[in-house]
Design an enzyme around this catalytic site. Sequence first.
Site, PDB file in Angstrom:
ATOM      1  N   CYS A   1       0.717  -1.121  -0.065  1.00 28.99           N
ATOM      2  CA  CYS A   1      -0.106  -0.018  -0.033  1.00 28.99           C
ATOM      3  C   CYS A   1       0.852   1.365   0.058  1.00 28.99           C
ATOM      4  O   CYS A   1       0.401   2.306  -0.598  1.00 28.99           O
ATOM      5  CB  CYS A   1      -1.129   0.078   1.092  1.00 28.99           C
ATOM      6  SG  CYS A   1      -0.357  -0.099   3.028  1.00 28.99           S
TER       7      CYS A   1
ATOM      8  N   CYS B   1      -3.480  -2.562  -0.976  1.00 30.07           N
ATOM      9  CA  CYS B   1      -2.379  -3.270  -0.468  1.00 30.07           C
ATOM     10  C   CYS B   1      -1.988  -4.723  -1.438  1.00 30.07           C
ATOM     11  O   CYS B   1      -0.999  -5.587  -1.073  1.00 30.07           O
ATOM     12  CB  CYS B   1      -2.564  -4.066   0.900  1.00 30.07           C
ATOM     13  SG  CYS B   1      -3.025  -2.769   2.337  1.00 30.07           S
TER      14      CYS B   1
ATOM     15  N   LYS C   1      -5.691  -8.994  11.604  1.00 33.21           N
ATOM     16  CA  LYS C   1      -5.665  -7.407  11.196  1.00 33.21           C
ATOM     17  C   LYS C   1      -7.139  -7.047  10.894  1.00 33.21           C
ATOM     18  O   LYS C   1      -7.402  -7.461   9.892  1.00 33.21           O
ATOM     19  CB  LYS C   1      -4.715  -7.083   9.794  1.00 33.21           C
ATOM     20  CG  LYS C   1      -4.593  -5.675   9.849  1.00 33.21           C
ATOM     21  CD  LYS C   1      -3.617  -5.365   9.017  1.00 33.21           C
ATOM     22  CE  LYS C   1      -3.552  -3.739   8.426  1.00 33.21           C
ATOM     23  NZ  LYS C   1      -2.416  -3.508   7.611  1.00 33.21           N
TER      24      LYS C   1
ATOM     25  N   ARG D   1      -2.063   6.558   7.963  1.00 33.23           N
ATOM     26  CA  ARG D   1      -2.169   6.600   6.387  1.00 33.23           C
ATOM     27  C   ARG D   1      -1.656   7.974   6.206  1.00 33.23           C
ATOM     28  O   ARG D   1      -1.233   8.207   4.773  1.00 33.23           O
ATOM     29  CB  ARG D   1      -3.516   6.309   5.869  1.00 33.23           C
ATOM     30  CG  ARG D   1      -3.853   4.909   5.959  1.00 33.23           C
ATOM     31  CD  ARG D   1      -5.299   4.399   5.688  1.00 33.23           C
ATOM     32  NE  ARG D   1      -5.531   2.976   6.086  1.00 33.23           N
ATOM     33  CZ  ARG D   1      -6.766   2.542   6.010  1.00 33.23           C
ATOM     34  NH1 ARG D   1      -7.950   3.092   5.507  1.00 33.23           N
ATOM     35  NH2 ARG D   1      -6.704   1.238   6.462  1.00 33.23           N
TER      36      ARG D   1
ATOM     37  N   ARG E   1     -10.421  -1.009   2.916  1.00 33.19           N
ATOM     38  CA  ARG E   1      -9.757  -2.282   2.849  1.00 33.19           C
ATOM     39  C   ARG E   1     -10.827  -3.562   3.480  1.00 33.19           C
ATOM     40  O   ARG E   1     -10.094  -4.541   3.802  1.00 33.19           O
ATOM     41  CB  ARG E   1      -8.626  -2.052   3.772  1.00 33.19           C
ATOM     42  CG  ARG E   1      -7.583  -1.207   3.476  1.00 33.19           C
ATOM     43  CD  ARG E   1      -6.279  -1.199   3.948  1.00 33.19           C
ATOM     44  NE  ARG E   1      -5.333  -0.124   3.823  1.00 33.19           N
ATOM     45  CZ  ARG E   1      -4.828   0.482   2.884  1.00 33.19           C
ATOM     46  NH1 ARG E   1      -5.034   0.098   1.617  1.00 33.19           N
ATOM     47  NH2 ARG E   1      -4.001   1.412   3.227  1.00 33.19           N
TER      48      ARG E   1
ATOM     49  N   GLU F   1      -7.785 -17.427  11.012  1.00 36.13           N
ATOM     50  CA  GLU F   1      -6.541 -16.667  10.361  1.00 36.13           C
ATOM     51  C   GLU F   1      -5.307 -16.943  10.832  1.00 36.13           C
ATOM     52  O   GLU F   1      -4.298 -17.416  10.080  1.00 36.13           O
ATOM     53  CB  GLU F   1      -6.814 -15.263  10.474  1.00 36.13           C
ATOM     54  CG  GLU F   1      -7.728 -14.527   9.392  1.00 36.13           C
ATOM     55  CD  GLU F   1      -7.139 -14.384   8.168  1.00 36.13           C
ATOM     56  OE1 GLU F   1      -6.138 -14.802   8.023  1.00 36.13           O
ATOM     57  OE2 GLU F   1      -7.869 -13.683   7.157  1.00 36.13           O
TER      58      GLU F   1
ATOM     59  N   LYS G   1      -3.897  -6.901  15.647  1.00 37.11           N
ATOM     60  CA  LYS G   1      -3.858  -5.385  15.458  1.00 37.11           C
ATOM     61  C   LYS G   1      -5.259  -4.838  14.943  1.00 37.11           C
ATOM     62  O   LYS G   1      -6.077  -5.419  14.109  1.00 37.11           O
ATOM     63  CB  LYS G   1      -2.936  -5.156  14.128  1.00 37.11           C
ATOM     64  CG  LYS G   1      -2.963  -3.748  13.686  1.00 37.11           C
ATOM     65  CD  LYS G   1      -1.990  -3.788  12.475  1.00 37.11           C
ATOM     66  CE  LYS G   1      -2.043  -2.409  11.745  1.00 37.11           C
ATOM     67  NZ  LYS G   1      -1.296  -2.371  10.573  1.00 37.11           N
TER      68      LYS G   1
ATOM     69  N   SER H   1      -1.971   3.815  15.051  1.00 38.40           N
ATOM     70  CA  SER H   1      -1.707   5.089  15.362  1.00 38.40           C
ATOM     71  C   SER H   1      -2.924   5.826  15.776  1.00 38.40           C
ATOM     72  O   SER H   1      -2.686   6.683  16.807  1.00 38.40           O
ATOM     73  CB  SER H   1      -1.825   5.748  13.633  1.00 38.40           C
ATOM     74  OG  SER H   1      -2.679   5.093  12.869  1.00 38.40           O
TER      75      SER H   1
HETATM   76  C1  PBG Z   1      -0.201  -1.436   5.888  1.00 39.50           C
HETATM   77  C2  PBG Z   1      -0.211  -0.965   7.281  1.00 39.50           C
HETATM   78  C3  PBG Z   1      -1.258  -0.378   8.097  1.00 39.50           C
HETATM   79  C4  PBG Z   1      -0.841  -0.179   9.151  1.00 39.50           C
HETATM   80  C5  PBG Z   1       0.389  -0.786   9.341  1.00 39.50           C
HETATM   81  N1  PBG Z   1       0.685  -1.534   8.002  1.00 39.50           N
HETATM   82  C6  PBG Z   1      -2.275   0.745   7.314  1.00 39.50           C
HETATM   83  C7  PBG Z   1      -3.502   0.245   6.781  1.00 39.50           C
HETATM   84  O1  PBG Z   1      -3.665  -1.209   6.821  1.00 39.50           O
HETATM   85  O2  PBG Z   1      -4.304   0.866   6.202  1.00 39.50           O
HETATM   86  C8  PBG Z   1      -1.288   0.675  10.377  1.00 39.50           C
HETATM   87  C9  PBG Z   1      -0.536   0.985  11.314  1.00 39.50           C
HETATM   88  C10 PBG Z   1      -1.070   2.041  12.119  1.00 39.50           C
HETATM   89  O3  PBG Z   1      -2.104   2.697  12.214  1.00 39.50           O
HETATM   90  O4  PBG Z   1      -0.421   2.542  13.130  1.00 39.50           O
HETATM   91  N2  PBG Z   1      -1.029  -2.399   5.364  1.00 39.50           N
END
Ligand code: PBG
Length: 328
Positions: free
Chosen positions: A123, A131, A196, A206, A218, A234, A249, A275
């Site tokens: 991504c 992705c 995830k 992002r 996504r 998973e 996550k 984040s």
């Molecule tokens: C990439 C990825 C993402 C995050 C980690 N790897 C973004 C997403 O899936 O949109 C998010 C990490 C965060 O928010 O700190 N695919």
Amino acid sequence: MAMFPEYRPRRLRRTAPLRRLVRETHLSASQLVLPMFVRPGHRVRVPVDSMPGVAQLSVDELVREAAAAAAAGVGGVLLFGIPEHKDAIGTSAWDDQGPVQQAVRALKREVPDLVVITDVCLCEYTDHGHCGVLKDGDVDNDATLDLLAREAVSHAAAGADIVAPSDMMDGRVGAIRGALDDAGFAHTPILSYAAKFAGPFYGPFRDAAESTPQFGDRRSYQMDSANADEALREVELDIAEGADMLMVKPAGPFLDVIRRVKDATGYPLAAYQVSGEFSMIKAAAERGWIDGERVMMESLLGIRRAGADVVITYFAAEAAAVIGRGER
Ligand code: PBG
């Protein structure tokens, strides 16, 4: 079981030394992993507005910051790349001169004891921000696998200690394991972003990674937040395909999933405090509405108590500094 007045739980809470003695969960800096964003250039720091204290860094700046984190005791870093060029299939992802590959080589040279983990995903490298590669407006699972495998091999060749696929394509752990083995990297472990979840907590990231999808979202590849049984499926698949470590996550809203995955597998488990979780604490602290440092520490302890061995968090360096001052 003894009942009140014979049993008084407060007896063991009366002094700090007693509380320390019977404390069940500990957070140590060596279990913390700091995510970092690496971009081209020299002496470049581009602050991320929505993530106070976080910046996109050129390799030289990144090495300096990583060395400081390591000196504070932080166990590892997780690298995300912001490439010079994006295209439809994310070609820069497996460029041996890309920002992540250069950062890995520099870190292994300058800070050899810090564990370097690389995020494997397209991504950040695709111009559409998804992705994987697109076919008829949808992400084409099987066509993406080979590209992820090339990216992972390129990271391993640069010296990554662990590769961490975060794309959520079906079958990618097996594809990456096979490619690593074929390329002579049988010893490079895979930390799979096994469970995830799609959702709003990745918003600030992002901005940081410049990876917002240019259309849609996504939800056709990341998991539905309502599903914990599916998370276990998973995880089983990723273990069967050769994952060495697992990840859940985001972390805070999914503590039940962390606990279930740990109990079901006993595998080394990481949880990613993402984040949005970080920025919410920072924002409330900036307003003086919470004690930011104490909320930070409690949020991390909660993730450990739920069953995570490793916590990936933008607070890693700050929390390591608090841990270094000693338990209170
Ligand atoms: C990439 C990825 C993402 C995050 C980690 N790897 C973004 C997403 O899936 O949109 C998010 C990490 C965060 O928010 O700190 N695919």
